[in-house]
Design a protein around this motif. Structure first.
Motif, mmCIF file in Angstrom:
data_model
loop_
_atom_site.group_PDB
_atom_site.id
_atom_site.type_symbol
_atom_site.label_atom_id
_atom_site.label_comp_id
_atom_site.label_asym_id
_atom_site.label_seq_id
_atom_site.Cartn_x
_atom_site.Cartn_y
_atom_site.Cartn_z
ATOM 1 N N PHE A 45 41.953 39.993 21.742
ATOM 2 C CA PHE A 45 43.077 39.887 22.683
ATOM 3 C C PHE A 45 42.946 40.912 23.801
ATOM 4 C CE2 PHE A 45 47.135 38.597 24.118
ATOM 5 C CZ PHE A 45 47.837 39.719 24.514
ATOM 6 N N CYS A 46 42.635 42.173 23.429
ATOM 7 C CA CYS A 46 42.597 43.242 24.431
ATOM 8 C C CYS A 46 41.390 43.140 25.351
ATOM 9 C CB CYS A 46 42.638 44.608 23.744
ATOM 10 S SG CYS A 46 44.241 44.927 22.992
ATOM 11 N N GLY A 88 41.189 39.297 26.842
ATOM 12 C CA GLY A 88 42.419 39.134 27.623
ATOM 13 C C GLY A 88 42.312 39.775 28.999
ATOM 14 N N ALA A 89 41.601 40.901 29.085
ATOM 15 C CA ALA A 89 41.481 41.603 30.370
ATOM 16 C C ALA A 89 40.831 40.701 31.418
ATOM 17 C CB ALA A 89 40.663 42.882 30.185
ATOM 18 N N GLN A 146 41.120 37.575 31.734
ATOM 19 C CA GLN A 146 42.025 36.517 32.168
ATOM 20 C C GLN A 146 42.766 36.901 33.446
ATOM 21 O OE1 GLN A 146 40.662 34.141 30.274
ATOM 22 N NE2 GLN A 146 42.689 33.237 30.050
ATOM 23 N N VAL A 159 42.387 33.655 23.357
ATOM 24 C CA VAL A 159 43.110 34.923 23.519
ATOM 25 C C VAL A 159 44.574 34.767 23.098
ATOM 26 C CG1 VAL A 159 43.946 36.569 25.249
ATOM 27 C CG2 VAL A 159 41.579 35.801 25.324
ATOM 28 N N GLY A 186 46.201 36.836 20.151
ATOM 29 C CA GLY A 186 47.369 37.667 20.398
ATOM 30 C C GLY A 186 48.467 37.417 19.373
ATOM 31 N N MET A 229 52.247 36.597 30.203
ATOM 32 C CA MET A 229 50.995 37.045 29.587
ATOM 33 C C MET A 229 50.794 38.548 29.818
ATOM 34 S SD MET A 229 49.323 34.953 27.781
ATOM 35 C CE MET A 229 49.052 33.190 27.473
ATOM 36 N N LEU A 230 51.170 39.035 30.986
ATOM 37 C CA LEU A 230 51.015 40.465 31.250
ATOM 38 C C LEU A 230 51.950 41.290 30.373
ATOM 39 C CD1 LEU A 230 49.517 42.601 32.781
ATOM 40 C CD2 LEU A 230 51.144 42.371 34.668
ATOM 41 N N TYR A 273 50.431 41.343 27.011
ATOM 42 C CA TYR A 273 49.260 42.210 27.055
ATOM 43 C C TYR A 273 49.667 43.681 27.027
ATOM 44 C CZ TYR A 273 44.460 43.462 28.183
ATOM 45 O OH TYR A 273 43.190 43.981 28.121
ATOM 46 N N GLY A 306 50.425 44.421 23.509
ATOM 47 C CA GLY A 306 49.193 44.416 22.714
ATOM 48 C C GLY A 306 48.322 45.641 22.959
ATOM 49 N N GLN A 307 48.420 46.213 24.171
ATOM 50 C CA GLN A 307 47.613 47.391 24.510
ATOM 51 C C GLN A 307 48.329 48.698 24.150
ATOM 52 O OE1 GLN A 307 44.690 48.088 25.334
ATOM 53 N NE2 GLN A 307 43.740 46.454 26.509
#
Ligand code: HEM
Length: 162
Positions: free
Chosen positions: A7-8, A11-12, A14, A34, A38, A97-98, A101, A104-105
């Motif tokens: 995901f991390c 995902g970046a 994306q 992703v 996630g 999504m951001l 993210y 998730g980060q």
């Protein structure tokens, strides 16, 4: 663990406009992997929060509840983002999504903040101080995400519709 890494890191990519513009199929296919990763990462985080016996020095009530709320929100944002893009709402898709993210980060920012604390204070934070640093790191990530959403991602400020 694997789902969080996927995901991390994937995902970046994306968020790269060039990939979305020139390789929309890649964005869609990587995006589906992703999005699933996630959700799996969030579910495993919820599982650990609910079923692992953490001592209060490592997880107090505030951090427990923030982990529950953010875990559920992360899944909600990812599902909402996929629903949004299916009705061609690119802004809502990218914003959701951001936000997912940013949640998730959290571990990355928590590591950076935790090490900075040890450097400046001289010992590892535990108890309420640790809860504060962990929660504060998510606040930093979510604030940064909102700034990017309302500056770079907002339709009027974006160069094209992708
Ligand atoms: C972690 C970040 C992201 C993920 C995981 C992601 C995931 C996805 C997924 C799964 C789809 C396909 C939906 C379907 O099944 O039909 C998709 C499509 C799309 N996404 Fe994203 N996305 C992300 C970020 C973004 C951002 C930041 C933008 C724009 C600013 C964006 C713009 C689009 C567009 C325009 C499509 C439609 C592509 C097409 O059908 O031609 N995405 N994305």
């Amino acid at each position: 663990m694997f789902s969080s890494v996927l995901f991390c890191i994937a995902g970046a990519f994306q968020f790269f406009p060039s990939i979305r513009r020139h390789h929309p199929t890649a964005h869609r296919l990587i995006g589906r992997a992703v999005a699933i990763a996630g959700c799996v990462a969030a579910i495993s985080g919820l599982w650990m929060t609910l079923f692992f016996a953490f001592p209060d020095t490592l997880q107090g009530r505030p951090l427990f509840w923030v982990r529950i709320v953010l875990g559920v929100l992360m899944i909600g944002f990812i599902i909402g983002a996929v629903i949004a893009i299916r009705s061609r709402n690119v802004f809502q898709h990218s914003a959701a999504m951001l936000r997912a993210y940013a949640i998730g980060q959290g571990a990355s920012t928590q590591t950076f903040v935790g090490i900075s604390w040890i450097i400046f204070v001289g010992y590892e934070a535990t108890g309420p101080a640790r809860d504060g640093l962990m929660i504060g790191s998510w606040v930093i990530n979510l604030l940064a995400a909102e700034i990017v959403i309302w500056t770079a991602l907002r339709p009027a400020n974006r160069s094209s519709k992708t």
